[in-house]
Design a protein around this motif. Sequence first.
Motif, short mmCIF file in Angstrom:
data_model
loop_
_atom_site.label_atom_id
_atom_site.label_comp_id
_atom_site.label_asym_id
_atom_site.label_seq_id
_atom_site.Cartn_x
_atom_site.Cartn_y
_atom_site.Cartn_z
N VAL A 146 0.82 -1.22 0.00
CA VAL A 146 0.00 0.00 0.00
C VAL A 146 0.85 1.26 0.00
O VAL A 146 0.46 2.28 -0.57
CB VAL A 146 -0.96 -0.01 1.21
CG1 VAL A 146 -1.79 1.26 1.25
CG2 VAL A 146 -1.85 -1.25 1.16
N GLY A 147 2.00 1.21 0.63
CA GLY A 147 2.87 2.38 0.66
C GLY A 147 2.50 3.38 1.73
O GLY A 147 2.81 4.57 1.59
N ASN A 148 1.88 2.91 2.81
CA ASN A 148 1.62 3.83 3.92
C ASN A 148 2.93 4.27 4.55
O ASN A 148 3.88 3.48 4.65
CB ASN A 148 0.76 3.13 4.98
CG ASN A 148 -0.64 2.86 4.49
OD1 ASN A 148 -1.20 3.62 3.71
ND2 ASN A 148 -1.23 1.77 4.94
N THR A 149 2.98 5.52 4.97
CA THR A 149 4.22 6.08 5.52
C THR A 149 4.05 6.47 6.98
O THR A 149 2.94 6.74 7.45
CB THR A 149 4.69 7.29 4.71
OG1 THR A 149 3.65 8.28 4.72
CG2 THR A 149 5.00 6.90 3.28
N ASN A 150 5.17 6.53 7.65
CA ASN A 150 5.20 6.90 9.06
C ASN A 150 6.50 7.65 9.31
O ASN A 150 7.55 7.25 8.78
CB ASN A 150 5.11 5.65 9.93
CG ASN A 150 4.89 5.96 11.40
OD1 ASN A 150 4.62 7.09 11.76
ND2 ASN A 150 4.97 4.94 12.25
N TYR A 151 6.46 8.71 10.10
CA TYR A 151 7.64 9.54 10.32
C TYR A 151 7.84 9.83 11.81
O TYR A 151 6.88 9.95 12.57
CB TYR A 151 7.52 10.88 9.59
CG TYR A 151 7.44 10.76 8.09
CD1 TYR A 151 6.21 10.70 7.45
CD2 TYR A 151 8.60 10.71 7.32
CE1 TYR A 151 6.14 10.58 6.08
CE2 TYR A 151 8.52 10.60 5.94
CZ TYR A 151 7.29 10.53 5.33
OH TYR A 151 7.23 10.41 3.96
#
Length: 122
Positions: free
Chosen positions: A54-59
């Motif tokens: 899905v390519g979910n991101t987290n920072y």
Amino acid sequence: VQLQAYGGGLAQAGGSLRLSCAVSGRTFSSYGMGWFRQTPGKEREFVAAISGIVGNTNYEDSVKGRFTISRDAAKNTVYLQMNSLKPEDTSVYYCAAALGSVATFANGYDYWGQGTQVTVSS
């Protein structure tokens, strides 16, 4: 699986750098990918992560709005675009791959690349 990180270097405060991490293997899209950084005497710190399909991101909070993680399945590469760099971003940056879900802690990753040095001058 082998990971090779590159693109570090010297930048001035406010400048930009883009880190790349080339991943060997034919199942790149299924790996969750993360970037961490570590300075001498400190624990390895989570920077950013992107999930596999899905390519979910987290920072990490201190890099939100300045860093962007992305991935290119055709090139088996994950990137970390770093803008508005600050001296406190100076560190050795590592890329990592996770067989399962991405995590914000180092133990959640199964494969690691060698580090690439990022130095930000004030």
